[in-house]
Design an enzyme around this catalytic site. Sequence first.
Site, mmCIF file in Angstrom:
data_model
loop_
_atom_site.group_PDB
_atom_site.id
_atom_site.type_symbol
_atom_site.label_atom_id
_atom_site.label_comp_id
_atom_site.label_asym_id
_atom_site.label_seq_id
_atom_site.Cartn_x
_atom_site.Cartn_y
_atom_site.Cartn_z
ATOM 1 N N PHE A 28 26.939 43.040 -47.094
ATOM 2 C CA PHE A 28 28.242 42.898 -46.553
ATOM 3 C C PHE A 28 29.290 43.969 -46.391
ATOM 4 O O PHE A 28 30.071 43.898 -45.667
ATOM 5 C CB PHE A 28 29.018 41.999 -48.151
ATOM 6 C CG PHE A 28 29.456 42.875 -49.287
ATOM 7 C CD1 PHE A 28 30.811 43.397 -49.164
ATOM 8 C CD2 PHE A 28 28.663 43.017 -50.130
ATOM 9 C CE1 PHE A 28 31.073 44.102 -50.012
ATOM 10 C CE2 PHE A 28 29.189 43.647 -51.192
ATOM 11 C CZ PHE A 28 30.361 44.668 -51.022
ATOM 12 N N LYS B 238 19.794 38.281 -39.719
ATOM 13 C CA LYS B 238 20.361 37.701 -40.843
ATOM 14 C C LYS B 238 21.371 38.523 -41.448
ATOM 15 O O LYS B 238 21.161 39.351 -42.665
ATOM 16 C CB LYS B 238 19.244 37.299 -41.989
ATOM 17 C CG LYS B 238 19.313 36.105 -42.696
ATOM 18 C CD LYS B 238 20.579 35.946 -43.539
ATOM 19 C CE LYS B 238 20.491 36.684 -44.904
ATOM 20 N NZ LYS B 238 21.672 36.715 -45.409
ATOM 21 N N GLU C 33 25.952 36.637 -45.836
ATOM 22 C CA GLU C 33 26.761 35.587 -45.538
ATOM 23 C C GLU C 33 28.097 35.413 -46.338
ATOM 24 O O GLU C 33 29.070 34.813 -46.010
ATOM 25 C CB GLU C 33 26.048 34.054 -46.497
ATOM 26 C CG GLU C 33 25.799 34.290 -48.206
ATOM 27 C CD GLU C 33 24.642 35.356 -48.452
ATOM 28 O OE1 GLU C 33 24.547 36.345 -47.870
ATOM 29 O OE2 GLU C 33 24.118 35.041 -49.479
ATOM 30 N N SER D 200 21.255 45.850 -51.938
ATOM 31 C CA SER D 200 21.080 46.343 -53.376
ATOM 32 C C SER D 200 19.465 46.639 -53.760
ATOM 33 O O SER D 200 18.712 46.241 -52.931
ATOM 34 C CB SER D 200 21.878 45.421 -54.156
ATOM 35 O OG SER D 200 21.047 44.440 -54.099
ATOM 36 N N CYS E 82 27.788 52.638 -49.702
ATOM 37 C CA CYS E 82 26.676 53.244 -50.331
ATOM 38 C C CYS E 82 26.399 54.528 -50.404
ATOM 39 O O CYS E 82 25.681 55.498 -51.019
ATOM 40 C CB CYS E 82 25.208 52.688 -49.680
ATOM 41 S SG CYS E 82 25.210 53.330 -47.742
ATOM 42 N N GLU F 35 24.997 51.439 -60.346
ATOM 43 C CA GLU F 35 26.089 51.561 -59.506
ATOM 44 C C GLU F 35 27.023 50.691 -59.491
ATOM 45 O O GLU F 35 27.044 49.473 -59.879
ATOM 46 C CB GLU F 35 25.154 51.004 -58.077
ATOM 47 C CG GLU F 35 25.942 50.878 -56.986
ATOM 48 C CD GLU F 35 25.162 50.432 -55.628
ATOM 49 O OE1 GLU F 35 24.565 49.533 -55.797
ATOM 50 O OE2 GLU F 35 25.478 51.012 -54.514
HETATM 51 P P1 NAD Z 1 22.618 42.320 -51.492
HETATM 52 O O1 NAD Z 1 21.286 43.032 -51.890
HETATM 53 O O2 NAD Z 1 23.170 41.573 -52.405
HETATM 54 O O3 NAD Z 1 22.376 41.614 -50.233
HETATM 55 C C1 NAD Z 1 21.731 42.298 -49.093
HETATM 56 C C2 NAD Z 1 21.351 40.960 -48.118
HETATM 57 O O4 NAD Z 1 20.231 40.378 -48.804
HETATM 58 C C3 NAD Z 1 22.142 40.029 -47.782
HETATM 59 O O5 NAD Z 1 21.920 39.687 -46.572
HETATM 60 C C4 NAD Z 1 21.801 38.814 -48.744
HETATM 61 O O6 NAD Z 1 22.089 37.522 -48.137
HETATM 62 C C5 NAD Z 1 20.518 38.932 -48.917
HETATM 63 N N1 NAD Z 1 20.014 38.628 -50.332
HETATM 64 C C6 NAD Z 1 20.861 38.537 -51.245
HETATM 65 N N2 NAD Z 1 20.083 38.081 -52.685
HETATM 66 C C7 NAD Z 1 18.604 37.929 -51.954
HETATM 67 C C8 NAD Z 1 17.677 37.452 -52.642
HETATM 68 N N3 NAD Z 1 17.625 37.215 -53.815
HETATM 69 N N4 NAD Z 1 16.397 37.258 -52.026
HETATM 70 C C9 NAD Z 1 16.451 37.509 -50.552
HETATM 71 N N5 NAD Z 1 17.744 38.115 -49.961
HETATM 72 C C10 NAD Z 1 18.739 38.282 -50.469
HETATM 73 O O7 NAD Z 1 23.546 43.522 -51.315
HETATM 74 P P2 NAD Z 1 25.282 43.673 -50.756
HETATM 75 O O8 NAD Z 1 25.923 43.195 -52.197
HETATM 76 O O9 NAD Z 1 25.371 42.620 -49.693
HETATM 77 O O10 NAD Z 1 25.504 44.738 -50.528
HETATM 78 C C11 NAD Z 1 25.906 45.810 -51.319
HETATM 79 C C12 NAD Z 1 24.615 46.966 -51.772
HETATM 80 O O11 NAD Z 1 24.175 47.387 -50.551
HETATM 81 C C13 NAD Z 1 24.985 48.187 -52.565
HETATM 82 O O12 NAD Z 1 23.956 47.950 -53.713
HETATM 83 C C14 NAD Z 1 24.993 49.252 -51.644
HETATM 84 O O13 NAD Z 1 24.559 50.611 -52.482
HETATM 85 C C15 NAD Z 1 23.696 48.773 -50.746
HETATM 86 N N6 NAD Z 1 23.840 49.351 -49.327
HETATM 87 C C16 NAD Z 1 23.148 50.232 -49.317
HETATM 88 C C17 NAD Z 1 22.951 51.203 -48.201
HETATM 89 C C18 NAD Z 1 21.829 52.193 -47.551
HETATM 90 O O14 NAD Z 1 22.151 52.696 -46.502
HETATM 91 N N7 NAD Z 1 21.212 52.509 -48.583
HETATM 92 C C19 NAD Z 1 24.049 50.841 -47.031
HETATM 93 C C20 NAD Z 1 24.752 49.751 -47.406
HETATM 94 C C21 NAD Z 1 24.778 49.168 -48.516
#
Ligand code: NAD
Length: 495
Positions: free
Chosen positions: A149, A173, A176, A226, A281, A380
């Site tokens: 997000f 994808k 959401e 994450s 991040c 984090e």
């Molecule tokens: P998230 O892991 O909750 O979601 C990321 C994606 O995974 C979304 O599209 C979501 O729909 C999907 N998802 C969520 N739960 C899932 C599941 N159980 N099974 C399959 N798919 C699932 O992350 P977020 O809260 O949207 O974003 C924040 C996180 O992203 C933070 O931890 C941040 O550090 C990390 N991030 C990392 C970078 C990097 O380059 N390393 C860059 C941006 C964000």
Amino acid sequence: MRTIPHWINGQDVTPTSGNFGPVFNPALGEQQAQVGLASVSEMNSAIAIAKAAFPAWRAASLSKKAEIMFRFRELVVAHRDEIAGLVSIEHGKVPSDAAGELARGIENIEFACGIPSHMKGGFSEQVSGGVDVYSIKQPLGVVAGITPFNFPAMVPLWMLTNGIAAGNTFILKPSEKDPSVTVLLARLLTEAGLPDGVLNVVHGDKLAVDTLLEHPDIAAVSFVGSTPIAKYIYSTGTANGKRVQALGGAKNHMVVLPDADINMAADASVSAGFGSAGERCMAISVIVAVGDVADPLIEAISARIPALKVGPGTDPGNEMGPLITQEHRNKVASYLAGAAAEGATVVIDGREGILPEKGYFLNPSVIDHVRPGMKVYDEEIFGPVLSVIRVDTYEEAVELINDHQYGNGTAIFTRDGGAARQFQFDIQVGMVGINVPIPVPVAYYSFGGWKSSLFGDANMYGPAGIEFYTHTKTITSRWPDPATSSVDLGFPQTR
Ligand code: NAD
């Protein structure tokens, strides 16, 4: 309630699963739209469309692909305010932060404009008599991107630019929580001339992701999010034989040596700690104050915080917006509530002070005397919270960072070039800043952390992105020497 459509085969597609997720306006704390969460059959039909579009797109000339990317860049620049506005209203970050992420995304379009050069292979002439060896790069097929997000414009652009320009067809994808921007980007790509079916935006949750991870026609998966989900995506995708790059969470340390310029370090701490409400991040989360630098640095940071304007992005004077959801805001606040019991000192508590009445806001926070073993350090937080760890020496600072589970970004502030050079040698982190707090590489390098910040061995975008989205094919050919060939070539031989 407005429903955000999928974008499939070059058009808006109304969701049919009957399952919806809420899309909030985080600055107002209210739902503003709903997004359809794709069923297995909706995702399967989008994959079939992407598969059908692949042969023609793969065969399109490199100059045609470059031309579309050039046009896409112009359209994104022309719609810059609209895109940044959409990011701001769904994510909550203020428009200047949204414009900043878009600028970094545009860099990736510009890199993809150079696709004719990036797709060059190698050639070795005469490895043996009449024998040449050469390599070519070819696209993988249908590839998928799953995005978080916190950068709803930039992270999709990290992936789809190179993925598409290299000749793949793409299923994106998006998160959401703020899905509208990707639909707008897909619409602009279609306007730029991208054939229907090459980029498809399918909204969804775990079901949609699992369908991508298990589908035999998905060749590769790019993920940013994450760490627990990144690990899951990597293990499930690779178990299904796919190429996977999965970038995870972070805890970025900024080392301040005793010789650093305190004002420069304080400015960097505030912008890198609280920009986008710390939901980056590459945000600085921990200041590692070496020697006696902690007191003057905390004083300088504390003096700057009251001037930081917190509020909705609709007011152009505001510099920090809300967190993404009420739930996440409460989670960040819980770290502040627990810090004192763990033995840390909350110097500035973001739950206090004036905050907008509505929305998921927290003020900036500073926590001193943080140590490893405390939740506030080990986990984090992903919010506007700066922790300060005091150490006596440079060596202790390095050991601390190298012991942390995350290794995304780090920075050092110093006037000593030798110390900075030693730091870049010693530190086990993927991206390093020297007097630069957020060292996100430009688009012609590549992005990636170490340890629990990246699963797999493929960095994102830039040259690594081209590698990720292409197969290498190596050809060994033999042609008889015309002078000695028994075949009549029909013209006189001069040698
Ligand atoms: P998230 O892991 O909750 O979601 C990321 C994606 O995974 C979304 O599209 C979501 O729909 C999907 N998802 C969520 N739960 C899932 C599941 N159980 N099974 C399959 N798919 C699932 O992350 P977020 O809260 O949207 O974003 C924040 C996180 O992203 C933070 O931890 C941040 O550090 C990390 N991030 C990392 C970078 C990097 O380059 N390393 C860059 C941006 C964000």
